[in-house]
Design a protein around this motif. Structure first.
Motif, PDB file in Angstrom:
ATOM      1  N   LEU A 201       0.863  -1.131   0.269  1.00  0.00           N
ATOM      2  CA  LEU A 201      -0.001  -0.663   0.051  1.00  0.00           C
ATOM      3  C   LEU A 201       0.933   1.404   0.021  1.00  0.00           C
ATOM      4  O   LEU A 201       0.789   2.432  -0.206  1.00  0.00           O
ATOM      5  CB  LEU A 201      -1.128   0.609   1.236  1.00  0.00           C
ATOM      6  CG  LEU A 201      -2.310  -1.227   1.561  1.00  0.00           C
ATOM      7  CD1 LEU A 201      -2.508  -1.400   2.145  1.00  0.00           C
ATOM      8  CD2 LEU A 201      -3.260  -1.074   0.029  1.00  0.00           C
ATOM      9  N   GLN A 202       2.149   0.909   0.218  1.00  0.00           N
ATOM     10  CA  GLN A 202       2.928   2.169  -0.060  1.00  0.00           C
ATOM     11  C   GLN A 202       3.702   2.945  -1.184  1.00  0.00           C
ATOM     12  O   GLN A 202       4.431   1.811  -1.405  1.00  0.00           O
ATOM     13  CB  GLN A 202       4.055   2.163   1.081  1.00  0.00           C
ATOM     14  CG  GLN A 202       3.478   1.843   2.715  1.00  0.00           C
ATOM     15  CD  GLN A 202       4.818   1.978   4.137  1.00  0.00           C
ATOM     16  OE1 GLN A 202       5.713   2.512   3.342  1.00  0.00           O
ATOM     17  NE2 GLN A 202       4.888   0.550   3.814  1.00  0.00           N
TER      18      GLN A 202
ATOM     19  N   LEU B  22      -2.852  10.411   5.967  1.00  0.00           N
ATOM     20  CA  LEU B  22      -2.029   9.682   5.124  1.00  0.00           C
ATOM     21  C   LEU B  22      -2.225  10.932   4.183  1.00  0.00           C
ATOM     22  O   LEU B  22      -2.969  10.520   3.695  1.00  0.00           O
ATOM     23  CB  LEU B  22      -2.507   7.824   5.189  1.00  0.00           C
ATOM     24  CG  LEU B  22      -2.337   7.639   6.695  1.00  0.00           C
ATOM     25  CD1 LEU B  22      -2.883   5.598   6.322  1.00  0.00           C
ATOM     26  CD2 LEU B  22      -0.427   7.522   6.463  1.00  0.00           C
ATOM     27  N   VAL B  23      -1.102  10.747   2.849  1.00  0.00           N
ATOM     28  CA  VAL B  23      -2.092  10.970   1.980  1.00  0.00           C
ATOM     29  C   VAL B  23      -1.780  10.530   0.935  1.00  0.00           C
ATOM     30  O   VAL B  23      -0.686   9.544   1.039  1.00  0.00           O
ATOM     31  CB  VAL B  23      -0.007  12.414   1.578  1.00  0.00           C
ATOM     32  CG1 VAL B  23      -0.541  13.178   0.481  1.00  0.00           C
ATOM     33  CG2 VAL B  23      -0.320  13.323   3.019  1.00  0.00           C
ATOM     34  N   ILE B  24      -3.272  10.152   0.673  1.00  0.00           N
ATOM     35  CA  ILE B  24      -2.576   8.839  -0.456  1.00  0.00           C
ATOM     36  C   ILE B  24      -2.967   9.748  -2.101  1.00  0.00           C
ATOM     37  O   ILE B  24      -3.727   9.849  -2.144  1.00  0.00           O
ATOM     38  CB  ILE B  24      -4.283   7.817  -0.203  1.00  0.00           C
ATOM     39  CG1 ILE B  24      -3.561   7.481   0.990  1.00  0.00           C
ATOM     40  CG2 ILE B  24      -4.244   6.961  -1.198  1.00  0.00           C
ATOM     41  CD1 ILE B  24      -4.673   6.695   1.098  1.00  0.00           C
ATOM     42  N   ARG B  25      -2.477   8.263  -3.012  1.00  0.00           N
ATOM     43  CA  ARG B  25      -1.621   9.062  -4.740  1.00  0.00           C
ATOM     44  C   ARG B  25      -2.231   8.189  -5.046  1.00  0.00           C
ATOM     45  O   ARG B  25      -1.308   7.371  -5.383  1.00  0.00           O
ATOM     46  CB  ARG B  25      -1.109   9.846  -4.850  1.00  0.00           C
ATOM     47  CG  ARG B  25      -1.184  11.701  -4.139  1.00  0.00           C
ATOM     48  CD  ARG B  25      -0.430  12.809  -4.465  1.00  0.00           C
ATOM     49  NE  ARG B  25      -0.185  13.718  -3.344  1.00  0.00           N
ATOM     50  CZ  ARG B  25       0.500  14.533  -3.119  1.00  0.00           C
ATOM     51  NH1 ARG B  25       1.837  13.730  -3.275  1.00  0.00           N
ATOM     52  NH2 ARG B  25       0.444  15.040  -2.657  1.00  0.00           N
ATOM     53  N   ASP B  26      -3.308   7.679  -6.401  1.00  0.00           N
ATOM     54  CA  ASP B  26      -2.435   6.534  -6.951  1.00  0.00           C
ATOM     55  C   ASP B  26      -3.399   4.997  -6.550  1.00  0.00           C
ATOM     56  O   ASP B  26      -2.521   3.969  -6.800  1.00  0.00           O
ATOM     57  CB  ASP B  26      -1.795   6.860  -8.232  1.00  0.00           C
ATOM     58  CG  ASP B  26      -2.332   8.283  -8.513  1.00  0.00           C
ATOM     59  OD1 ASP B  26      -2.995   8.453  -9.425  1.00  0.00           O
ATOM     60  OD2 ASP B  26      -0.839   8.706  -9.257  1.00  0.00           O
ATOM     61  N   GLY B  27      -4.405   5.262  -4.975  1.00  0.00           N
ATOM     62  CA  GLY B  27      -4.461   4.450  -4.306  1.00  0.00           C
ATOM     63  C   GLY B  27      -2.920   3.500  -3.473  1.00  0.00           C
ATOM     64  O   GLY B  27      -3.170   2.965  -3.136  1.00  0.00           O
ATOM     65  N   LEU B  28      -1.919   4.601  -3.281  1.00  0.00           N
ATOM     66  CA  LEU B  28      -1.232   4.315  -2.921  1.00  0.00           C
ATOM     67  C   LEU B  28      -0.689   6.066  -1.516  1.00  0.00           C
ATOM     68  O   LEU B  28      -0.625   7.104  -1.759  1.00  0.00           O
ATOM     69  CB  LEU B  28       0.662   3.721  -3.880  1.00  0.00           C
ATOM     70  CG  LEU B  28       0.718   2.667  -4.530  1.00  0.00           C
ATOM     71  CD1 LEU B  28       1.713   2.979  -5.316  1.00  0.00           C
ATOM     72  CD2 LEU B  28       0.377   1.329  -3.700  1.00  0.00           C
ATOM     73  N   ILE B  29       0.042   5.545  -0.551  1.00  0.00           N
ATOM     74  CA  ILE B  29       0.574   6.169  -0.178  1.00  0.00           C
ATOM     75  C   ILE B  29       1.487   6.451   0.508  1.00  0.00           C
ATOM     76  O   ILE B  29       2.974   5.655  -0.140  1.00  0.00           O
ATOM     77  CB  ILE B  29       0.350   5.643   2.132  1.00  0.00           C
ATOM     78  CG1 ILE B  29      -0.869   4.960   2.705  1.00  0.00           C
ATOM     79  CG2 ILE B  29       1.475   6.513   3.299  1.00  0.00           C
ATOM     80  CD1 ILE B  29      -0.491   3.601   3.296  1.00  0.00           C
ATOM     81  N   VAL B  30       1.816   8.042   0.124  1.00  0.00           N
ATOM     82  CA  VAL B  30       3.321   8.602  -0.594  1.00  0.00           C
ATOM     83  C   VAL B  30       3.168   9.493   0.987  1.00  0.00           C
ATOM     84  O   VAL B  30       4.853   9.573   0.497  1.00  0.00           O
ATOM     85  CB  VAL B  30       2.891   9.466  -2.017  1.00  0.00           C
ATOM     86  CG1 VAL B  30       2.536   9.047  -2.624  1.00  0.00           C
ATOM     87  CG2 VAL B  30       1.606  10.382  -1.300  1.00  0.00           C
ATOM     88  N   GLU B  31       2.946   9.545   1.974  1.00  0.00           N
ATOM     89  CA  GLU B  31       3.666  10.218   2.806  1.00  0.00           C
ATOM     90  C   GLU B  31       2.831  10.166   3.870  1.00  0.00           C
ATOM     91  O   GLU B  31       1.242   9.744   4.160  1.00  0.00           O
ATOM     92  CB  GLU B  31       2.318  11.814   2.799  1.00  0.00           C
ATOM     93  CG  GLU B  31       3.835  12.704   4.178  1.00  0.00           C
ATOM     94  CD  GLU B  31       3.247  13.750   3.654  1.00  0.00           C
ATOM     95  OE1 GLU B  31       3.456  14.825   4.859  1.00  0.00           O
ATOM     96  OE2 GLU B  31       3.266  14.450   2.829  1.00  0.00           O
ATOM     97  N   GLY B  32       3.442   9.522   5.044  1.00  0.00           N
ATOM     98  CA  GLY B  32       1.998   9.204   6.255  1.00  0.00           C
ATOM     99  C   GLY B  32       3.069   9.936   7.771  1.00  0.00           C
ATOM    100  O   GLY B  32       3.939  10.368   7.298  1.00  0.00           O
TER     101      GLY B  32
END
Length: 125
Positions: free
Chosen positions: A29-30, A101-111
């Protein structure tokens, strides 16, 4: 434009993976270049974060968590939860968390993870 409901679903899957100790899903998921920041620990890259999570989760015999709030706007999802881990020696670690959580295109890009640092220090020294 980000879909807040889809992002909430990703955040929920991430939290469930934490509870289940499912490191493969946590990694999946990352984004490869995800950036993590944890209160009391600071910035972490993906490998450091996954290693820290794995060492804590895998040593617990029982993991429980209750999501008490899940709010999304754009690509940002706020997750509030109560968590408890029980270890083989009988030690119990309980804490309250807030994850952004920052989520873009279905993936966590920042937590970013916030918790009661006194509870953490009491449990882990």
């Amino acid at each position: 434009m980000s879909d807040p409901e889809a992002n909430k679903a990703v955040a929920h899957r991430y939290m469930k993976a934490l509870i289940d100790g499912d490191i493969a899903t946590i990694e999946g998921l990352q984004h490869p270049d995800v950036k993590w920041w944890i209160l009391g620990f600071g910035d972490m890259d993906r490998a450091t974060f996954v290693g820290a999570v794995a060492s804590g989760l895998m040593t617990a015999e029982k993991r429980e968590a209750e999501i008490t709030g899940l709010t999304a706007e754009g690509d940002r999802v706020a997750v509030e939860c109560h968590a408890k881990m029980t270890f083989a020696d009988g030690k119990v670690y309980a804490n309250q968390y807030h994850n952004l959580l920052v989520i873009r295109d279905g993936l966590i890009v920042e937590g970013r993870e916030y918790m009661d640092t006194r509870a953490s220090a009491a449990a882990f020294g």
